[in-house]
Each structure stands twice: as C-alpha cells, then as structure tokens.
Write a protein that holds these residues in place. Sequence first.
Motif, PDB file in Angstrom:
ATOM      1  N   SER A  73      -8.351   6.767 -35.851  1.00  0.00           N
ATOM      2  CA  SER A  73      -7.522   7.706 -35.074  1.00  0.00           C
ATOM      3  C   SER A  73      -7.214   8.889 -35.747  1.00  0.00           C
TER       4      SER A  73
ATOM      5  N   GLU B  93     -10.306  10.917 -35.424  1.00  0.00           N
ATOM      6  CA  GLU B  93     -10.349  11.352 -34.069  1.00  0.00           C
ATOM      7  C   GLU B  93      -9.481  12.536 -33.682  1.00  0.00           C
TER       8      GLU B  93
ATOM      9  N   VAL C 242      -1.930   8.892 -30.032  1.00  0.00           N
ATOM     10  CA  VAL C 242      -2.551   7.690 -29.680  1.00  0.00           C
ATOM     11  C   VAL C 242      -1.629   6.545 -30.027  1.00  0.00           C
TER      12      VAL C 242
ATOM     13  N   LYS D 150      -4.864   4.778 -23.854  1.00  0.00           N
ATOM     14  CA  LYS D 150      -3.751   4.886 -25.041  1.00  0.00           C
ATOM     15  C   LYS D 150      -3.688   6.201 -25.883  1.00  0.00           C
ATOM     16  N   ALA D 151      -4.405   7.070 -25.203  1.00  0.00           N
ATOM     17  CA  ALA D 151      -4.440   8.617 -25.958  1.00  0.00           C
ATOM     18  C   ALA D 151      -3.956   9.516 -24.961  1.00  0.00           C
TER      19      ALA D 151
ATOM     20  N   LEU E 112      -1.132   2.971 -31.051  1.00  0.00           N
ATOM     21  CA  LEU E 112      -1.815   2.169 -32.047  1.00  0.00           C
ATOM     22  C   LEU E 112      -1.655   0.623 -31.709  1.00  0.00           C
TER      23      LEU E 112
ATOM     24  N   ASP F 297      -9.326   7.238 -25.402  1.00  0.00           N
ATOM     25  CA  ASP F 297      -9.328   7.793 -26.904  1.00  0.00           C
ATOM     26  C   ASP F 297      -9.303   9.211 -26.626  1.00  0.00           C
TER      27      ASP F 297
END
Length: 267
Positions: free
Chosen positions: A13, A16, A39, A136-137, A41, A220
């Motif tokens: 993450s 990214e 993000v 989730k991002a 997690l 993501d």
Amino acid sequence: MKFLDKYKGLKPSAKEMAAVAEYLWHKGWAERNAGNMSVRLGDMIVDPDVLKDAKQIPLDRAYPSLAGQFLLLSGSDTRMRNLAKKPAKNTCLIHIGEEGKDYRIFKDAASILPTSELPTHLAIHQQLIWDGRKEKALLHTHVNEVIALTQIAEYCSKDSIDNLLWGMHPETIMFIPDGIGFVPYTLPGTDEIAEKTLRALKGHRVIIWEKHGCLAVGEDLFECFDQIDILAKSANIFFTCRNAGFEAEGMTTEQLNEIKNINNANL
Ligand SMILES: [Zn+2]
C-alpha cells in the motif's frame, strides 16, 4: 522505511501510494501540499498491542463501522513529490479505536499527523462499508483541466458535465458509464462538503468538486487515479479544440448509446 520494513503487509500500500503521488506531481495536479489519499487496510495489518502506549486522539464524531481498522493516509502538510520518494516519512498509519471515537498513530510514524481531511476520509470509508462496496482506496487531487471546466457556469451540473466529458472520447463512457458525482462549490474541509460528497458518491466512483478538483474511490489507488485521468483527458480534448479556435462537436446520443449497449452486453 522503518515502520514499512517492520510490517511487510504495509509495503504494497505504501509503494502504491508513493507511485500515485509521483503521477500526481508529474501531472501538475499537486501544488504545495495539495491532494490527499488513504487506503483502508483492514484489522490485521499490525498487532494492535504495539499501539497500546500510543496517545488516543479523539475524533469529532464516531465512526463505529471503522472500529479496529488500520488506515494508511498521506500525511498532513506533506508534498506529493516528497511522498513519492520517501513514503515512510510522509504517510501516517492510524488505528481506529474500539468504538470508532478515537484513533492512535503508529509510534514509528508519530511525527507525521494524518491529512487534515481525515474526517472526510473516515466518513467516506464508513459509507463505503455501509453500502457494501468493494472500494478501499480514496484519492483527492487538483486536476487543472477539470477545475478549469467548472469555471464555465453551463458545465456546473451533473447532467451537463457528464454529457460534455462523455462526448469528448469513447473511453470516458466506457470506463465511467455511471457518470460523475458533482458537488457545487463548497468550502473545503467542512462537514458540509463531506456530507455533499457522501451523497454524490451514491452510484458513482468519481466526483468533481466545483472549482476545486476531483475525488475518486477505487479498489486501489491506481484505479482511483485512472478514473480521474480519464476525466482529465476528456477535459483536455475540450480545451484543445477550443484553443484551436473551434468548439468540440462531441459524440451523438446514438454513438454514446452504442457504447453503453456494448458495456451492458459485457456485464
Ligand atoms: Zn483540495
């Protein structure tokens, strides 16, 4: 890379986040400390016991559905160009308390506070959970071409901006078939913009904040970036035509419907 090295699950993450920060800087969408990202997690990334001595920081409101979750966020007052090079020094790992009323910052990264837009990020992550969505991002950035477009009053509504951006390039409707959530100008960093954003997110993955920028959610951060980049491309084509002395023709309703039908057939 101290805390990133210690907890391997964080590294993908953080990498990214660093990669996307670099894109934003090179795109010219990240002046000074502009933009922020996060993000979610989950709850297993680090043993919460390592946080037991960390100070509990109260939140203005409770986010019960985020209780026990770890989130990696861009740091407060950090630069994307620095985050790209040194994610451990420019990101912040937080753990939300048991009732969602407070959070603790992972001690190795405690010198950096989370983005000042933390309440908006938490509200959106909680809404995504409530709505059973897989994203989730979350990414917010200042996209020049899109901001410029919202300086034109006739494009400051959901329908008009959807039609304009869809009409510039076939891939826009292909990859953003539900269109764009539109939030009329609202003071940044307020509860009001957070509430309007939550409403605009219903059925959408990308939002335009009038005269301010874009916000996207995705599985993501790369997916968030791609959606915003597609909008930027369309807005860019609109202005390229205008700068060349003519108005973009746009695609016809029939041409747009043809792509919509292909999309629906592939679902
Ligand atoms: Zn902003």
